[in-house]
Scaffold this motif. Structure first.
Motif, PDB file in Angstrom:
ATOM      1  N   LEU A  23       0.832  -1.208   0.000  1.00 26.79           N
ATOM      2  CA  LEU A  23       0.000   0.000   0.000  1.00 26.79           C
ATOM      3  C   LEU A  23       0.867   1.257   0.000  1.00 26.79           C
ATOM      4  N   ARG A  24       1.939   1.264   0.781  1.00 25.02           N
ATOM      5  CA  ARG A  24       2.860   2.407   0.801  1.00 25.02           C
ATOM      6  C   ARG A  24       3.523   2.583  -0.570  1.00 25.02           C
ATOM      7  N   GLU A  25       3.955   1.462  -1.168  1.00 27.54           N
ATOM      8  CA  GLU A  25       4.579   1.527  -2.491  1.00 27.54           C
ATOM      9  C   GLU A  25       3.594   2.059  -3.529  1.00 27.54           C
ATOM     10  N   LEU A  26       2.377   1.576  -3.455  1.00 25.77           N
ATOM     11  CA  LEU A  26       1.345   2.033  -4.377  1.00 25.77           C
ATOM     12  C   LEU A  26       1.072   3.523  -4.198  1.00 25.77           C
ATOM     13  N   ILE A  28       3.137   5.773  -3.150  1.00 23.39           N
ATOM     14  CA  ILE A  28       4.280   6.500  -3.715  1.00 23.39           C
ATOM     15  C   ILE A  28       4.149   6.577  -5.232  1.00 23.39           C
ATOM     16  N   LYS A  29       3.813   5.452  -5.863  1.00 22.56           N
ATOM     17  CA  LYS A  29       3.655   5.435  -7.322  1.00 22.56           C
ATOM     18  C   LYS A  29       2.525   6.358  -7.770  1.00 22.56           C
ATOM     19  N   VAL A  30       1.438   6.357  -7.039  1.00 20.11           N
ATOM     20  CA  VAL A  30       0.310   7.228  -7.386  1.00 20.11           C
ATOM     21  C   VAL A  30       0.728   8.688  -7.298  1.00 20.11           C
ATOM     22  N   LYS A  31       1.467   9.042  -6.237  1.00 22.57           N
ATOM     23  CA  LYS A  31       1.930  10.427  -6.081  1.00 22.57           C
ATOM     24  C   LYS A  31       2.883  10.810  -7.208  1.00 22.57           C
TER      25      LYS A  31
END
Length: 114
Positions: A23-26, A28-31
């Motif tokens: 979820l944290r990685e996702l 970051i990617k979304v941002k």
């Protein structure tokens, strides 16, 4: 607590941690992608504005002298500035026809409509 319930508990905890990491990685990617999209949108809007300004200026710079040529040739043909001999009348008619049928005006109108 039995061994099997302890194993299940450990597996659940591991999955929760993995899900949190994903979820944290996702996030970051979304941002990152949101930032890239915002930059692309800004660039597209700026480019569109510059294009519109260029077309408006180009249209004015081309239409103004062409309209003046058309207007003066009409005025001269109508005798506003005095009599015009037949040879000059033919020249003025050619100038007027060329100005009015010029592809420049239709091209400017076509480009401006875009």
């Amino acid at each position: 607590m039995t061994l099997s319930s302890l194993l299940i508990y450990v597996l659940v905890i591991r999955k929760e941690r993995e899900n949190e990491r994903l979820l944290r990685e996702l996030d970051i990617k979304v941002k990152e992608r949101t930032t890239k999209l915002e930059e692309a949108m800004f660039l597209a809007e700026s480019t569109s504005k510059l294009k519109s300004e260029f077309l408006a200026k180009m249209s004015h710079e081309l239409r103004t002298p062409l309209n003046a040529i058309i207007g003066f040739s009409e005025a001269m043909l109508s005798g506003v500035y005095g009599p015009v001999n037949e040879r000059h009348r033919e020249y003025l008619s050619d100038i007027l026809t060329s100005g009015k049928t010029s592809s420049v005006l239709s091209m400017i109108s076509w480009i401006s409509a875009r």
